[in-house]
Scaffold this active site. Structure first.
Site, PDB file in Angstrom:
ATOM      1  N   GLN A 210       0.863  -1.181   0.000  1.00 19.59           N
ATOM      2  CA  GLN A 210       0.000   0.000   0.000  1.00 19.59           C
ATOM      3  C   GLN A 210       0.902   1.234   0.000  1.00 19.59           C
ATOM      4  O   GLN A 210       1.380   1.684   1.042  1.00 19.59           O
ATOM      5  CB  GLN A 210      -0.923  -0.029   1.214  1.00 19.59           C
ATOM      6  CG  GLN A 210      -1.742  -1.313   1.324  1.00 19.59           C
ATOM      7  CD  GLN A 210      -2.769  -1.456   0.217  1.00 19.59           C
ATOM      8  OE1 GLN A 210      -3.740  -0.695   0.131  1.00 19.59           O
ATOM      9  NE2 GLN A 210      -2.576  -2.451  -0.655  1.00 19.59           N
ATOM     10  N   ALA A 251     -11.783   2.591   3.879  1.00 14.28           N
ATOM     11  CA  ALA A 251     -10.791   1.699   3.278  1.00 14.28           C
ATOM     12  C   ALA A 251      -9.901   2.439   2.279  1.00 14.28           C
ATOM     13  O   ALA A 251     -10.078   3.631   2.006  1.00 14.28           O
ATOM     14  CB  ALA A 251     -11.495   0.529   2.606  1.00 14.28           C
ATOM     15  N   HIS A 252      -8.956   1.690   1.707  1.00 12.94           N
ATOM     16  CA  HIS A 252      -7.952   2.301   0.834  1.00 12.94           C
ATOM     17  C   HIS A 252      -8.562   2.872  -0.441  1.00 12.94           C
ATOM     18  O   HIS A 252      -9.512   2.344  -0.994  1.00 12.94           O
ATOM     19  CB  HIS A 252      -6.822   1.321   0.516  1.00 12.94           C
ATOM     20  CG  HIS A 252      -7.246   0.055  -0.172  1.00 12.94           C
ATOM     21  ND1 HIS A 252      -6.369  -0.958  -0.447  1.00 12.94           N
ATOM     22  CD2 HIS A 252      -8.448  -0.369  -0.643  1.00 12.94           C
ATOM     23  CE1 HIS A 252      -6.995  -1.936  -1.057  1.00 12.94           C
ATOM     24  NE2 HIS A 252      -8.258  -1.594  -1.189  1.00 12.94           N
ATOM     25  N   ASN A 253      -8.000   3.998  -0.858  1.00 12.75           N
ATOM     26  CA  ASN A 253      -8.372   4.699  -2.097  1.00 12.75           C
ATOM     27  C   ASN A 253      -9.759   5.326  -2.066  1.00 12.75           C
ATOM     28  O   ASN A 253     -10.240   5.811  -3.096  1.00 12.75           O
ATOM     29  CB  ASN A 253      -8.274   3.778  -3.319  1.00 12.75           C
ATOM     30  CG  ASN A 253      -6.899   3.169  -3.476  1.00 12.75           C
ATOM     31  OD1 ASN A 253      -5.895   3.814  -3.210  1.00 12.75           O
ATOM     32  ND2 ASN A 253      -6.849   1.911  -3.886  1.00 12.75           N
TER      33      ASN A 253
END
Length: 355
Positions: A210, A251-253
């Site tokens: 990540q 969460a990511h993005n």
């Protein structure tokens, strides 16, 4: 303390009543005394407001006219602050009084803090005990970081931001001006990214590095124990003016637009984009890779599994979610389902008898 006319001028309200009156705080309608200010933002509470002992009320023009036409037992001598948005005006007046008793974080670095020599920390900042600040960290003026907080390498925190105890900021996190981050928040942990590599005889989940960051705009508030994951290859972004409650998972993005509010225990899956001015109720959840239009409202416990393209809509329900009005109609039918069943049985019985 400001006089009534000074308060009115500072908060863009019209004053009705004695200009020199001084108040010492705010209180709800049922508990307010003659030295305190309360507010009325819902016409349902007009009678309670009329009978309140509050020395001043923040009201709309329509509510003022009602209260003047229907005075209560304590209305004599009362001051009124007339505002277009009484609730927002109350919030700003409350901020003024809260500042009078708020803790003062004196500039300086506590002797028990651990600060890398390469960190840039203005003399106006407050660094509490057992804070750890990594290499390359940059702080703006008047940043306050309270005890036991961890600020990893190359974080950038802009001026007037307050970080409460026991917050974890992973490397590269960027935080704008005037933000508030509450205890236990974890910002910049790895997103949940794993690639499956399986065969008939075995395999593994391969971790995806990540490499993005978390970028938080200005005037953002993040609640206790909320987690915001760093992006996989691009950044996770929280827009300016957004307010995030406790125990929210982002969460990511994910991209959250400007001036959104997200209530506790909501969860937003990876790469979903939330528009501006959205309202997300508690425990609502979003599938990944969705786009949510501006000014969308999502009721608590609602599951969103498809993108929402039309701005300003209100969605409610679990599998499937639907427009709020349709959900209310279906919920009403569901509540009466047993009666409908009994009527159908009776009709079927009568039909059998006739034949």
């Amino acid at each position: 303390m400001l006089t009534a006319i000074e308060l009115a001028n500072q908060f863009q309200a019209s004053l009705v009543g004695e200009a020199s009156t001084v108040f010492n705080g705010l209180a709800p309608l049922e508990r307010a005394q003659s030295s305190q200010i309360s507010f009325l933002s819902n016409p349902l509470y007009r009678k309670q407001a009329a009978d309140s002992s509050a020395g001043a009320l923040i009201v709309s023009k329509a509510d003022l006219e009602f209260l003047q036409a229907n005075p209560g037992t304590h209305s004599s001598g009362r001051v009124y602050f007339v505002a277009k948005n009484p609730y927002a005006t109350f919030a700003r007046v409350a901020q003024y009084f809260a500042r009078q008793s708020a803790p003062i974080y004196e500039p300086g670095i506590h002797s028990a803090a651990v600060v890398d020599p390469s960190a840039s920390i203005p003399a106006s900042c407050h660094i509490g005990p057992f804070v750890r600040i990594g290499a390359g960290v940059k702080l703006g003026e008047r940043v306050a970081i309270l005890g036991n907080t961890f600020v990893a390498e190359n974080c950038d925190i802009a001026s007037d931001t307050l970080i409460y105890p026991a917050v974890s900021l992973y490397f590269g996190t960027q935080i704008g001006e005037r933000c508030i981050i509450h205890s236990g928040a974890v910002i910049g942990a790895d997103g949940f990214g794993f690639a499956p590599d399986f065969s008939a005889t075995g395999g593994e989940w391969v971790k995806i590095p990540q490499t993005g960051n978390v970028v938080i705009g200005s005037d953002v508030e993040i609640g206790a124990s909320t987690t915001i994951d760093r992006g996989a290859m691009s950044d996770t972004i929280i827009g300016s003016g957004s307010k995030i409650d406790n125990q929210v998972q982002i969460a990511h993005n994910v991209v959250v637009g400007n001036c959104c509010v997200i209530a506790g225990c909501a969860a937003i899956s990876g790469s979903t984009k939330i528009g501006n001015f959205c309202i997300i109720g508690g425990a609502a959840n979003f599938a990944g890779h969705l786009t949510i239009a501006d000014r969308t409202t999502v009721s608590g416990n609602t599951s969103i599994i498809r993108s929402i393209t039309e701005p300003g809509q209100h969605y409610t329900g679990v599998y499937p979610s639907m427009l709020h009005g349709a959900w209310e109609k279906n919920a009403a039918i569901l509540r009466g389902l047993d009666k409908i069943r009994q009527r159908l049985r009776l009709l079927d019985k009568n039909k059998s008898t006739e034949s």
